[in-house]
Scaffold this active site. Structure first.
Site, PDB file in Angstrom:
ATOM      1  N   ARG A   1       0.551  -1.406  -0.081  1.00  0.00           N
ATOM      2  CA  ARG A   1       0.298   0.140   0.265  1.00  0.00           C
ATOM      3  C   ARG A   1       1.003   1.290   0.009  1.00  0.00           C
ATOM      4  NH1 ARG A   1      -2.936  -3.998  -0.995  1.00  0.00           N
ATOM      5  NH2 ARG A   1      -5.024  -3.592  -0.055  1.00  0.00           N
TER       6      ARG A   1
ATOM      7  N   SER B   1     -10.614  -0.914   3.061  1.00  0.00           N
ATOM      8  CA  SER B   1      -9.718  -0.970   4.452  1.00  0.00           C
ATOM      9  C   SER B   1      -9.166   0.538   4.860  1.00  0.00           C
ATOM     10  CB  SER B   1      -8.805  -1.228   4.336  1.00  0.00           C
ATOM     11  OG  SER B   1      -8.992  -2.969   3.700  1.00  0.00           O
TER      12      SER B   1
ATOM     13  N   GLU C   1      -5.079   3.778   5.836  1.00  0.00           N
ATOM     14  CA  GLU C   1      -5.154   3.658   4.449  1.00  0.00           C
ATOM     15  C   GLU C   1      -5.774   4.803   3.498  1.00  0.00           C
ATOM     16  OE1 GLU C   1      -6.105  -0.362   2.078  1.00  0.00           O
ATOM     17  OE2 GLU C   1      -6.843   1.175   0.624  1.00  0.00           O
TER      18      GLU C   1
HETATM   19  P1  FAD Z   1      -8.778   8.579  -5.299  1.00  0.00           P
HETATM   20  O1  FAD Z   1      -9.299   7.876  -3.646  1.00  0.00           O
HETATM   21  O2  FAD Z   1      -9.522   9.375  -6.672  1.00  0.00           O
HETATM   22  O3  FAD Z   1      -7.385   8.810  -4.610  1.00  0.00           O
HETATM   23  C1  FAD Z   1      -6.825   8.114  -3.837  1.00  0.00           C
HETATM   24  C2  FAD Z   1      -5.461   9.401  -4.141  1.00  0.00           C
HETATM   25  O4  FAD Z   1      -4.380   9.177  -5.109  1.00  0.00           O
HETATM   26  C3  FAD Z   1      -5.134  10.730  -2.841  1.00  0.00           C
HETATM   27  O5  FAD Z   1      -4.774  11.109  -3.042  1.00  0.00           O
HETATM   28  C4  FAD Z   1      -5.226  11.750  -5.574  1.00  0.00           C
HETATM   29  O6  FAD Z   1      -5.058  12.862  -4.575  1.00  0.00           O
HETATM   30  C5  FAD Z   1      -4.150  10.783  -5.441  1.00  0.00           C
HETATM   31  N1  FAD Z   1      -4.745  11.066  -6.582  1.00  0.00           N
HETATM   32  C6  FAD Z   1      -5.992  10.091  -7.716  1.00  0.00           C
HETATM   33  N2  FAD Z   1      -5.656   9.804  -9.042  1.00  0.00           N
HETATM   34  C7  FAD Z   1      -4.214  10.932  -9.594  1.00  0.00           C
HETATM   35  C8  FAD Z   1      -2.990  10.817 -10.446  1.00  0.00           C
HETATM   36  N3  FAD Z   1      -3.965  10.663 -11.810  1.00  0.00           N
HETATM   37  N4  FAD Z   1      -2.267  11.893 -10.341  1.00  0.00           N
HETATM   38  C9  FAD Z   1      -2.016  12.094  -9.162  1.00  0.00           C
HETATM   39  N5  FAD Z   1      -2.253  11.422  -7.573  1.00  0.00           N
HETATM   40  C10 FAD Z   1      -4.231  10.815  -7.764  1.00  0.00           C
HETATM   41  N6  FAD Z   1      -7.634  -0.543  -2.463  1.00  0.00           N
HETATM   42  C11 FAD Z   1      -6.887  -1.755  -3.207  1.00  0.00           C
HETATM   43  O7  FAD Z   1      -5.856  -1.902  -2.671  1.00  0.00           O
HETATM   44  N7  FAD Z   1      -7.005  -3.478  -2.726  1.00  0.00           N
HETATM   45  C12 FAD Z   1      -8.544  -3.757  -2.539  1.00  0.00           C
HETATM   46  O8  FAD Z   1      -9.099  -4.697  -2.582  1.00  0.00           O
HETATM   47  C13 FAD Z   1      -9.451  -2.804  -2.396  1.00  0.00           C
HETATM   48  N8  FAD Z   1     -11.353  -2.531  -2.546  1.00  0.00           N
HETATM   49  C14 FAD Z   1     -12.069  -1.763  -1.871  1.00  0.00           C
HETATM   50  C15 FAD Z   1     -13.362  -1.533  -1.620  1.00  0.00           C
HETATM   51  C16 FAD Z   1     -13.840  -0.976  -1.944  1.00  0.00           C
HETATM   52  C17 FAD Z   1     -15.847  -1.058  -1.968  1.00  0.00           C
HETATM   53  C18 FAD Z   1     -13.488   1.040  -1.923  1.00  0.00           C
HETATM   54  C19 FAD Z   1     -14.205   1.323  -1.238  1.00  0.00           C
HETATM   55  C20 FAD Z   1     -12.279   0.985  -2.341  1.00  0.00           C
HETATM   56  C21 FAD Z   1     -11.445  -0.246  -1.943  1.00  0.00           C
HETATM   57  N9  FAD Z   1      -9.500  -0.238  -2.557  1.00  0.00           N
HETATM   58  C22 FAD Z   1      -9.740  -1.101  -2.015  1.00  0.00           C
HETATM   59  C23 FAD Z   1      -9.185   1.626  -2.107  1.00  0.00           C
HETATM   60  C24 FAD Z   1      -9.641   1.844  -3.657  1.00  0.00           C
HETATM   61  O9  FAD Z   1     -10.447   1.757  -4.103  1.00  0.00           O
HETATM   62  C25 FAD Z   1      -8.090   2.321  -4.298  1.00  0.00           C
HETATM   63  O10 FAD Z   1      -6.774   2.314  -3.227  1.00  0.00           O
HETATM   64  C26 FAD Z   1      -8.025   2.971  -5.375  1.00  0.00           C
HETATM   65  O11 FAD Z   1      -6.892   2.451  -6.740  1.00  0.00           O
HETATM   66  C27 FAD Z   1      -8.452   4.374  -5.118  1.00  0.00           C
HETATM   67  O12 FAD Z   1      -8.578   5.147  -6.710  1.00  0.00           O
HETATM   68  P2  FAD Z   1      -9.190   6.262  -7.227  1.00  0.00           P
HETATM   69  O13 FAD Z   1      -9.057   6.707  -8.405  1.00  0.00           O
HETATM   70  O14 FAD Z   1     -10.804   6.232  -6.717  1.00  0.00           O
HETATM   71  O15 FAD Z   1      -8.300   7.156  -6.029  1.00  0.00           O
HETATM   72  N1  EPU Z   2     -10.287 -10.869  10.244  1.00  0.00           N
HETATM   73  C1  EPU Z   2     -11.336 -10.642  11.590  1.00  0.00           C
HETATM   74  N2  EPU Z   2     -12.143 -10.165  11.561  1.00  0.00           N
HETATM   75  C2  EPU Z   2     -12.500  -9.041  10.662  1.00  0.00           C
HETATM   76  C3  EPU Z   2     -11.833  -8.969   9.381  1.00  0.00           C
HETATM   77  C4  EPU Z   2     -10.881  -9.789   8.889  1.00  0.00           C
HETATM   78  O1  EPU Z   2     -10.864 -11.491  12.553  1.00  0.00           O
HETATM   79  O2  EPU Z   2     -13.532  -8.655  11.329  1.00  0.00           O
HETATM   80  C5  EPU Z   2      -8.899 -11.328   9.650  1.00  0.00           C
HETATM   81  C6  EPU Z   2      -9.856 -13.032   9.327  1.00  0.00           C
HETATM   82  O3  EPU Z   2      -8.907 -13.854  10.424  1.00  0.00           O
HETATM   83  C7  EPU Z   2      -9.689 -12.924   8.042  1.00  0.00           C
HETATM   84  C8  EPU Z   2      -8.025 -12.082   8.123  1.00  0.00           C
HETATM   85  O4  EPU Z   2      -8.409 -10.591   9.010  1.00  0.00           O
HETATM   86  O5  EPU Z   2      -9.143 -14.167   7.364  1.00  0.00           O
HETATM   87  C9  EPU Z   2      -8.352 -11.369   6.428  1.00  0.00           C
HETATM   88  O6  EPU Z   2      -9.649 -10.713   5.970  1.00  0.00           O
HETATM   89  P1  EPU Z   2     -10.125 -10.474   4.428  1.00  0.00           P
HETATM   90  O7  EPU Z   2      -9.445 -11.638   4.135  1.00  0.00           O
HETATM   91  O8  EPU Z   2     -10.996  -9.756   4.796  1.00  0.00           O
HETATM   92  O9  EPU Z   2      -8.657  -9.508   4.296  1.00  0.00           O
HETATM   93  P2  EPU Z   2      -8.083  -8.342   4.597  1.00  0.00           P
HETATM   94  O10 EPU Z   2      -6.558  -8.343   5.766  1.00  0.00           O
HETATM   95  O11 EPU Z   2      -9.139  -7.703   5.933  1.00  0.00           O
HETATM   96  C10 EPU Z   2      -6.825  -7.075   2.935  1.00  0.00           C
HETATM   97  C11 EPU Z   2      -6.726  -5.868   2.286  1.00  0.00           C
HETATM   98  C12 EPU Z   2      -8.200  -5.471   1.333  1.00  0.00           C
HETATM   99  C13 EPU Z   2      -8.300  -6.585   0.261  1.00  0.00           C
HETATM  100  C14 EPU Z   2      -8.299  -7.991   1.176  1.00  0.00           C
HETATM  101  C15 EPU Z   2      -7.940  -8.935   0.116  1.00  0.00           C
HETATM  102  C16 EPU Z   2      -5.268  -4.233   3.473  1.00  0.00           C
HETATM  103  C17 EPU Z   2      -5.378  -2.924   4.168  1.00  0.00           C
HETATM  104  N3  EPU Z   2      -6.970  -4.139   3.073  1.00  0.00           N
HETATM  105  O12 EPU Z   2      -8.074  -6.853   4.073  1.00  0.00           O
HETATM  106  O13 EPU Z   2      -8.162  -4.422   0.771  1.00  0.00           O
HETATM  107  O14 EPU Z   2      -9.542  -6.364  -0.698  1.00  0.00           O
HETATM  108  O15 EPU Z   2      -7.850  -8.179   1.711  1.00  0.00           O
HETATM  109  O16 EPU Z   2      -6.988  -9.626  -0.476  1.00  0.00           O
HETATM  110  O17 EPU Z   2      -4.488  -4.802   2.990  1.00  0.00           O
HETATM  111  C18 EPU Z   2      -8.478  -2.219   0.719  1.00  0.00           C
HETATM  112  O18 EPU Z   2      -6.702  -1.870   0.773  1.00  0.00           O
HETATM  113  O19 EPU Z   2      -9.433  -1.224   0.621  1.00  0.00           O
HETATM  114  C19 EPU Z   2      -8.740  -3.416   0.508  1.00  0.00           C
HETATM  115  C20 EPU Z   2     -10.379  -3.774   0.843  1.00  0.00           C
END
Ligand code: FAD
Ligand code: EPU
Length: 349
Positions: free
Chosen positions: A177, A249, A345
């Site tokens: 991240r 997250s 994050e």
């Molecule tokens: P924004 O939220 O618009 O911006 C994020 C940051 O980047 C800000 O600081 C902004 O200023 C900067 N920025 C954006 N675009 C540019 C650009 N073109 N040039 C320079 N700076 C820029 N993330 C994960 O890694 N894994 C996941 O599994 C994951 N699951 C998610 C699930 C949900 C339901 C949600 C809502 C979010 C999740 N995220 C996850 C977080 C998010 O989707 C990612 O971080 C995504 O890459 C953000 O993209 P965005 O375009 O919305 O960025």
């Molecule tokens: N867990 C709990 N309680 C909870 C949630 C999680 O005990 O309420 C424990 C469980 O043991 C579970 C483990 O945590 O097995 C891992 O949970 P999960 O697979 O849901 O993944 P996470 O570590 O909580 C990360 C990323 C997610 C990504 C998933 C799947 C981060 C900060 N988050 O979540 O990314 O989708 O793994 O790979 O690394 C995001 O970055 O926004 C995001 C959603």
């Protein structure tokens, strides 16, 4: 020179700069704040023009899909959204395909395109919201894959020199991240496109959690079944921002020295731990938060999702400050009980 004067002076050139725009539809938390000015750039010329003319006039911010931002107050400046479209194949041989993707292409549309074209490498990253230009910023990751594994280079506009720069993967300093765009280059560049290397002969990566089981239900291992399985798991665990505001997250999973992990593990036998290196391991922040009793809790309109404690949600009209206050209470309680400091994050604005 006053703020108003500067805006009026240059507005004649840029009629599409909107004033007093509600950001509610532009952030997945659904926080109802206003941007003093908002501009969606449809091409490189517009992007360059607006930033060259306005960058020094007032606070500015670049925004993609708003899925990793928490606004805690109105933004008294200019928000620029680089809506640069296009997926172009730069090179295609029997093994690999080099593809350039505009910053404004929706990330999951790109993943869908890659799967339809039988190109492997990003299928595990299905359904992550946001734009492709944001994918290198926090090196998006899920289900055992990270964007850094397939990024060749990143093209950006340097906001000091206004030159276009191409930065190679190793120079992006990708980490969990993390990347150079969150440190040295923060607020100094606009990413305009990202070049990915995808594979015609994908190596499937299905070890994470119950991914393999989900795929077995579909009977065959293909890019499409991996994508479908990931989407299915994500839909069962993560709230859809369209019905419940959130930004995924809220905190990162803390990476901790092994001796601290071992000490905690003695007191908490079932604490999930994931090895990172010889010296460090990652602890599940969701587990830490759940142990502190926060899962499913609600204070006013801000809450903790009942299926995943790492996700904070907007139950209705929560303000960003309310969500932030809740986040700080959570991180204080985790620190008190486990001695671990959680790092957000989500980008707090
Ligand atoms: P924004 O939220 O618009 O911006 C994020 C940051 O980047 C800000 O600081 C902004 O200023 C900067 N920025 C954006 N675009 C540019 C650009 N073109 N040039 C320079 N700076 C820029 N993330 C994960 O890694 N894994 C996941 O599994 C994951 N699951 C998610 C699930 C949900 C339901 C949600 C809502 C979010 C999740 N995220 C996850 C977080 C998010 O989707 C990612 O971080 C995504 O890459 C953000 O993209 P965005 O375009 O919305 O960025
Ligand atoms: N867990 C709990 N309680 C909870 C949630 C999680 O005990 O309420 C424990 C469980 O043991 C579970 C483990 O945590 O097995 C891992 O949970 P999960 O697979 O849901 O993944 P996470 O570590 O909580 C990360 C990323 C997610 C990504 C998933 C799947 C981060 C900060 N988050 O979540 O990314 O989708 O793994 O790979 O690394 C995001 O970055 O926004 C995001 C959603």
């Amino acid at each position: 020179m006053s703020f108003e004067y500067i805006c009026c002076r240059t507005k004649s050139n840029m009629t599409d700069i909107k004033e007093n725009v509600s950001l509610k539809p532009y952030n997945t938390f659904g926080i109802d704040v206003k941007a003093r000015y908002f501009f969606r750039a449809n091409n490189q010329e517009e992007l360059r023009f607006v930033l060259e003319n306005h960058r020094d006039c007032f606070p500015f911010m670049i925004m993609g899909g708003g899925s990793n931002i928490l606004f805690t107050r109105d933004f008294n400046g200019l928000i620029v959204q680089p809506d640069l479209k296009g997926i172009s194949i730069l090179e295609n041989d029997s093994e690999h395909c080099r593809v350039e993707v505009g910053a404004g292409v929706n990330w999951d549309d790109f993943v869908s395109w890659s799967v339809e074209n039988n190109l492997g490498g990003i299928e595990n990253l299905s359904l992550i919201p946001g734009s492709s230009g944001s994918s290198p910023i926090q090196n998006i990751g899920a289900y055992g894959a990270e964007a850094k594994d397939v990024i060749k280079n990143v093209k950006y506009l340097d906001l000091e020199s206004f030159e276009t720069v191409i930065i190679s993967n190793p120079d992006c300093k990708f980490g969990y991240r993390d990347s150079i765009f969150k440190t040295q280059l923060k607020n100094r560049v606009v990413i305009t496109s990202v070049v990915f290397i995808l594979s015609h002969n994908p190596e499937f990566n299905i070890k994470y959690g119950n991914l393999q089981k989900e795929i077995e239900k579909r009977g065959v291992l293909t890019l499409k079944t991996v994508r479908d399985a990931v989407i299915n798991i994500r839909r069962s665990k993560l709230p859809d921002p369209k019905s419940l505001g959130n930004a995924g997250s809220f905190f990162k999973n803390p990476v901790v020295e092994k001796d601290i992990v071992n000490k905690l593990k003695k007191q908490n036998e079932f604490m999930p731990v994931f090895p990172v290196s010889e010296e460090q391991a990652k602890i599940s922040a969701g587990w830490l938060i759940e142990q502190c009793g926060w899962k499913g809790k609600r204070t006013g309109n801000a809450g903790v999702y009942d299926k995943q404690a790492l996700i904070l949600v907007n139950h209705g009209n929560a303000s960003g400050a309310e969500i932030y206050d809740l986040a700080m209470k959570i991180s204080d309680s985790v620190f008190e009980r486990f001695g671990i400091k959680l790092e957000t994050e989500v980008n707090i604005v």
